[in-house]
Motif scaffolding. Sequence first.
Motif, mmCIF file in Angstrom:
data_model
loop_
_atom_site.group_PDB
_atom_site.id
_atom_site.type_symbol
_atom_site.label_atom_id
_atom_site.label_comp_id
_atom_site.label_asym_id
_atom_site.label_seq_id
_atom_site.Cartn_x
_atom_site.Cartn_y
_atom_site.Cartn_z
ATOM 1 N N ILE B 110 0.829 -1.213 0.000
ATOM 2 C CA ILE B 110 0.000 0.000 0.000
ATOM 3 C C ILE B 110 0.861 1.260 0.000
ATOM 4 C CG2 ILE B 110 -1.734 1.328 1.270
ATOM 5 C CD1 ILE B 110 -2.876 -1.221 0.168
ATOM 6 N N LEU B 111 1.915 1.238 0.794
ATOM 7 C CA LEU B 111 2.779 2.410 0.903
ATOM 8 C C LEU B 111 4.013 2.195 0.025
ATOM 9 C CD1 LEU B 111 2.276 2.972 4.739
ATOM 10 C CD2 LEU B 111 1.253 4.288 2.870
ATOM 11 N N TRP B 113 5.747 4.034 -2.115
ATOM 12 C CA TRP B 113 6.831 5.000 -2.296
ATOM 13 C C TRP B 113 7.925 4.802 -1.253
ATOM 14 C CZ3 TRP B 113 7.875 9.937 0.352
ATOM 15 C CH2 TRP B 113 8.836 10.707 -0.312
ATOM 16 N N ARG B 114 7.536 4.768 -0.001
ATOM 17 C CA ARG B 114 8.531 4.535 1.050
ATOM 18 C C ARG B 114 9.131 3.139 0.932
ATOM 19 N NH1 ARG B 114 5.341 5.323 6.283
ATOM 20 N NH2 ARG B 114 4.291 6.756 4.868
ATOM 21 N N PHE C 59 2.753 11.087 -2.538
ATOM 22 C CA PHE C 59 3.029 9.889 -3.334
ATOM 23 C C PHE C 59 2.287 8.657 -2.811
ATOM 24 C CE2 PHE C 59 6.786 12.632 -2.743
ATOM 25 C CZ PHE C 59 6.724 13.281 -3.959
ATOM 26 N N GLU C 60 1.756 8.756 -1.613
ATOM 27 C CA GLU C 60 1.129 7.578 -1.002
ATOM 28 C C GLU C 60 -0.322 7.793 -0.577
ATOM 29 O OE1 GLU C 60 5.081 5.458 0.984
ATOM 30 O OE2 GLU C 60 3.917 6.835 2.211
ATOM 31 N N ASP C 63 -3.495 5.891 -2.446
ATOM 32 C CA ASP C 63 -3.666 4.482 -2.062
ATOM 33 C C ASP C 63 -4.105 4.332 -0.611
ATOM 34 O OD1 ASP C 63 -2.988 3.593 -4.560
ATOM 35 O OD2 ASP C 63 -0.887 3.206 -4.066
#
Lengths: 276, 276, 276
Positions: B110-111, B113-114, C59-60, C63
């Motif tokens: 879900i996350l 980017w990180r 960026f997150e 979602d």
Amino acid sequence: MSNFTITIEDIHAHISQAWEKLKENQPLTHCITNSVAANYVANILLAAGASPAMIDNPFEVEDFTKISSALSINTGTPTTEQTQAMLIAAKTANLHEKPWVLDPVGYGPILAWRSATVDQLLKYKPTIIRGNASEISNLAGNIVDSKGVDSTLNSAEVYAQAKILLESTSCVAISGESDFILSKEWNVIIQVNGGSYLQPKITATGCALGALIAAYTSVATPTIATIAAHVHFAIAGKLAAQKTQMIGQFYSAFLDEIFSLNIDKIQKYTDIKMIN
Amino acid sequence: MSNFTITIEDIHAHISQAWEKLKENQPLTHCITNSVAANYVANILLAAGASPAMIDNPFEVEDFTKISSALSINTGTPTTEQTQAMLIAAKTANLHEKPWVLDPVGYGPILAWRSATVDQLLKYKPTIIRGNASEISNLAGNIVDSKGVDSTLNSAEVYAQAKILLESTSCVAISGESDFILSKEWNVIIQVNGGSYLQPKITATGCALGALIAAYTSVATPTIATIAAHVHFAIAGKLAAQKTQMIGQFYSAFLDEIFSLNIDKIQKYTDIKMIN
Amino acid sequence: MSNFTITIEDIHAHISQAWEKLKENQPLTHCITNSVAANYVANILLAAGASPAMIDNPFEVEDFTKISSALSINTGTPTTEQTQAMLIAAKTANLHEKPWVLDPVGYGPILAWRSATVDQLLKYKPTIIRGNASEISNLAGNIVDSKGVDSTLNSAEVYAQAKILLESTSCVAISGESDFILSKEWNVIIQVNGGSYLQPKITATGCALGALIAAYTSVATPTIATIAAHVHFAIAGKLAAQKTQMIGQFYSAFLDEIFSLNIDKIQKYTDIKMIN
């Protein structure tokens, strides 16, 4: 150093008056501070009676500095946008003659980026500069290896060197076991005793002190404001440590004591010394 | 799994020694952490005896990582600048052989980017990886639906899968009701019991644990450092919960107990088990 | 104003039910909030039984908003990236019919940049708007000089003006000595009494209230959610102030009381009034 005459009793009276005015005026204190300290700084200012506002983006600070009573700038965790905000706010404060405090957290050769920002900020003539001994020594031109953002020097070693900073500001405050305040106005050095060894064991107490000085500048001269904030902290630290030696409880107790200062406590516990 | 011989008594002695050295050395611990946790992480490290510094901009981290004793990276609330700082700091730590801890908060599909940042960070060989069961399971290649940044899995279910991560690191720590630590060095799994059900009800306790592991890495081997930090937390949580069942008071009491650990408490309350 | 019939007893029952469901469901509450408040907001939500997650990068958030139960947006210390995140999150919440709360901290002519963001956010139809009297008055089109982010108006003066905001939202909540909640659904105004004068002396209580409303929206209708969160705060503030008048201790006691609400306390201490 001084041919200015002021008694300790006079200073007590000035501190009391400043404290009363702070409670009465609840000055809007504009803080640009670091992400570690922001919450604690706001709580300390509220407990002291001031009205904090953490506006730290470059798109709003110009308008906000104009309506604030005082400004506090702290370079603890700068971002690019926050750095821009600092420069605009300091410039605005200088232009509109708003008192402002510079707390150059981490100033020194290792943290070169923020130090370059601080060098620029100095052009806008901070009313007061406060820091720990390593920061102030570095700022005065003596390269010191600091331990991160904590000091490796004793404040007493530094105050003689720090005089050169009075070219850029009205007051320099060096915090440590005892605090030393250099006043251009009075041409003296004031030593403030008190506090507790537990204070540096709580993060952001120095940052909160810088912001509290700023709050006081809106109700007193730079020298009185600086002394008043340091005495406020020294008494709170001393009394909190009488209640507990445990760090978590001290955190609460310190806020309690910032909140419950009064004229009696100022008279009884202010512990300052003039150094000529 | 192990043909390595170490007794529980040996481990008690190692934890005590690590704790004493932490108090003595006050290691400068460089933390890149999230905005929710920054204040609490700094206070926990100070209470434990370490010297925290939250330097998280890309313009200063290279120089700062070099002078620090250890580094802690936590991906809780990344920004673009902070992400750049993480990558530079990890690269620098790897190059200069500084121990560093990776806490991949929120890692999972879900996350994304990180999580991509975490994937890059793994290249710089974290000394220790710590997280909750969902994060570690995701990191080990098992797609898990986590509930935000909290775990939906039990740590005991995950430690078998997590072995694959020992290709990238010396130690993997999975926190939960009991904590599980996988050591490449010792080729064992260590289960740490203790703590309180109240700990996860305070935000940022996991983040603070990651930073405390980092502080311990500067005074002990990766395995001992990881165990020592977990035991420090487990004892503090257990003793704080004996004092209060109220969350606000527990917050204070937990800091008090981090602060007042001692050799007797380590001897008496350390509750670990070797799993082969 | 109302031809809708609901008794105070009905409301008590609804609040109790909402509180029980919150504890049971532990709704994943997505918060985009300010750097001063982030830690406290997370701790209040955890104490209340919700599961907070502070995901605030552009960026997150798309979602993440999709998998969350509710969203809270607070404009206290916006950055460029966080502002982008707010807009994406609000758009996503609107599209996917997730309830979301807008807390337009500092809205007004002085803080023009964030106010422009708030104007854009309104297009995505917040389920609930909450703020202090100055913010709500400004948002309703009455230019008010606020004191930084604190209010200079009384909430009772503002609720009549605020009705116009029901064009953009289901509920408007104005916090102050008493709180006023305008419900489009019920076509009434609900006054919530309780709390303590100490609450505004702790930073971020308003921000935490906004986030708690969001948590409740996932287990109740907008009106019930808004009332339940305000009553939760009012009871906690009242009971905490019965334990202590010191600000540091109140900080802990308030968290304790958020944590230890129960059905008996809801029955005994809920103090609301319908204004038609």
